[in-house]
Design a protein around this motif. Structure first.
Motif, short mmCIF file in Angstrom:
data_model
loop_
_atom_site.label_atom_id
_atom_site.label_comp_id
_atom_site.label_asym_id
_atom_site.label_seq_id
_atom_site.Cartn_x
_atom_site.Cartn_y
_atom_site.Cartn_z
N PHE A 28 -9.45 8.97 -3.22
CA PHE A 28 -8.13 9.17 -2.61
C PHE A 28 -7.60 7.84 -2.06
CE2 PHE A 28 -5.56 10.35 1.13
CZ PHE A 28 -4.66 11.23 0.55
N PHE A 29 -8.43 7.12 -1.36
CA PHE A 29 -8.04 5.84 -0.76
C PHE A 29 -7.67 4.82 -1.84
CE2 PHE A 29 -9.30 1.60 0.75
CZ PHE A 29 -8.41 1.45 1.79
N ILE A 30 -8.46 4.71 -2.87
CA ILE A 30 -8.21 3.72 -3.91
C ILE A 30 -6.94 4.05 -4.70
CG2 ILE A 30 -9.09 2.80 -6.10
CD1 ILE A 30 -11.91 2.99 -4.85
N VAL A 31 -6.83 5.28 -5.16
CA VAL A 31 -5.68 5.66 -5.98
C VAL A 31 -4.38 5.55 -5.18
CG1 VAL A 31 -4.57 7.60 -7.16
CG2 VAL A 31 -6.98 7.10 -7.56
N PHE A 32 -4.39 6.07 -3.97
CA PHE A 32 -3.16 6.01 -3.17
C PHE A 32 -2.88 4.61 -2.65
CE2 PHE A 32 -3.30 10.35 -3.85
CZ PHE A 32 -2.15 10.95 -3.37
N GLY A 33 -3.92 3.78 -2.50
CA GLY A 33 -3.72 2.38 -2.15
C GLY A 33 -3.01 1.63 -3.27
N VAL A 34 -3.44 1.88 -4.51
CA VAL A 34 -2.79 1.25 -5.66
C VAL A 34 -1.35 1.73 -5.79
CG1 VAL A 34 -2.82 1.13 -8.20
CG2 VAL A 34 -4.94 0.82 -6.91
N ILE A 35 -1.14 3.02 -5.61
CA ILE A 35 0.23 3.56 -5.66
C ILE A 35 1.09 2.93 -4.57
CG2 ILE A 35 1.62 5.64 -5.32
CD1 ILE A 35 -0.67 7.20 -6.68
N SER A 36 0.54 2.81 -3.38
CA SER A 36 1.28 2.23 -2.26
C SER A 36 1.63 0.77 -2.51
CB SER A 36 0.46 2.36 -0.98
OG SER A 36 1.11 1.75 0.09
N LEU A 37 0.68 0.00 -3.02
CA LEU A 37 0.96 -1.41 -3.31
C LEU A 37 2.02 -1.55 -4.41
CD1 LEU A 37 -2.63 -2.92 -3.14
CD2 LEU A 37 -0.76 -3.28 -1.53
N THR A 38 1.93 -0.70 -5.42
CA THR A 38 2.92 -0.73 -6.51
C THR A 38 4.32 -0.40 -5.99
OG1 THR A 38 1.21 -0.06 -8.07
CG2 THR A 38 3.50 0.20 -8.77
N LEU A 39 4.41 0.65 -5.17
CA LEU A 39 5.72 1.03 -4.62
C LEU A 39 6.23 -0.02 -3.64
CD1 LEU A 39 5.17 4.84 -4.19
CD2 LEU A 39 6.74 3.72 -5.77
N ASN A 40 5.34 -0.69 -2.93
CA ASN A 40 5.75 -1.77 -2.03
C ASN A 40 6.34 -2.93 -2.84
OD1 ASN A 40 6.14 -3.27 0.23
ND2 ASN A 40 3.98 -3.71 0.59
N GLN A 41 5.72 -3.27 -3.96
CA GLN A 41 6.25 -4.32 -4.82
C GLN A 41 7.60 -3.93 -5.41
OE1 GLN A 41 5.20 -7.41 -5.21
NE2 GLN A 41 3.56 -6.98 -3.75
N LEU A 42 7.73 -2.67 -5.82
CA LEU A 42 9.02 -2.19 -6.33
C LEU A 42 10.09 -2.27 -5.25
CD1 LEU A 42 8.04 0.95 -8.43
CD2 LEU A 42 9.07 -1.17 -9.26
N SER A 43 9.71 -1.92 -4.04
CA SER A 43 10.66 -1.97 -2.93
C SER A 43 11.11 -3.40 -2.66
CB SER A 43 10.03 -1.35 -1.69
OG SER A 43 10.93 -1.37 -0.62
N ARG A 44 10.17 -4.33 -2.70
CA ARG A 44 10.54 -5.73 -2.47
C ARG A 44 11.45 -6.26 -3.56
NH1 ARG A 44 5.07 -8.65 -0.21
NH2 ARG A 44 4.90 -7.33 1.64
N ARG A 45 11.22 -5.80 -4.79
CA ARG A 45 11.98 -6.31 -5.92
C ARG A 45 13.36 -5.67 -6.03
NH1 ARG A 45 8.90 -6.53 -11.32
NH2 ARG A 45 8.08 -8.33 -10.26
N TYR A 46 13.46 -4.37 -5.79
CA TYR A 46 14.69 -3.65 -6.10
C TYR A 46 15.51 -3.22 -4.88
CZ TYR A 46 12.92 -3.55 -10.81
OH TYR A 46 12.44 -3.91 -12.03
#
Length: 160
Positions: free
Chosen positions: A137-155
């Motif tokens: 749970f921690f790993i999968v949601f951590g990766v999802i969170s980092l990906t969405l954080n990068q999307l947020s910074r970009r868009y």
């Protein structure tokens, strides 16, 4: 009512049928989020400066163009925030409905990793499987969170 109208021949067991149970849990959780999302988007809309719309109207932009060229970009931080919140908290928000309505069934179709952690720890008394599920749970949601954080910074567009 469907039986009386003759639309169906036998009652539908919504929470016992694998094809319905998962979708009903998702519908209930989505309905729960409507109020929170409405308040968040309402607050974001009130933060948009009205002068942008006046300037766009003077430049000849119609209401549809104003929506796509002004409102959506200025709401992009809130849109991405709500997307992040919805994805990351979905398993936590569905936990109570899964536990009370279906207990993970039928045939495990309406369960998620959050509910499996609980089941392993407290129903099966297996702390090892529960810890493994928590790590997953921690790993999968951590990766999802980092990906969405990068999307947020970009868009995301911030009006400063």
């Amino acid at each position: 009512m469907l039986l009386r109208l003759g639309a169906i021949s036998q009652p539908i067991a919504y929470f016992s049928d694998p094809s319905f149970a998962k979708w009903l849990i998702l519908f209930i959780t989505g309905w729960k989020m409507v109020g929170f999302s409405t308040i968040m988007f309402s607050a974001a809309l009130t933060g948009i400066n009205r002068e942008y719309y006046e300037a766009a109207a003077i430049d000849g932009a119609g209401s549809l163009k104003q929506f796509y060229r002004l409102t959506v970009p200025l709401l992009s931080p809130m849109i991405l925030f709500m997307l992040t919140m919805s994805i990351l908290f979905s398993s936590q928000w569905t936990f109570a409905y899964i536990d009370i309505l279906t207990t993970g069934g039928p045939y495990g179709t309406s369960t998620n990793v959050y509910y499996e952690m609980y089941k392993y720890a407290f129903s099966n008394l297996n702390a090892g499987f529960s810890a493994a599920a928590a790590l997953l749970f921690f790993i999968v949601f951590g990766v999802i969170s980092l990906t969405l954080n990068q999307l947020s910074r970009r868009y995301s567009f911030y009006d400063n």
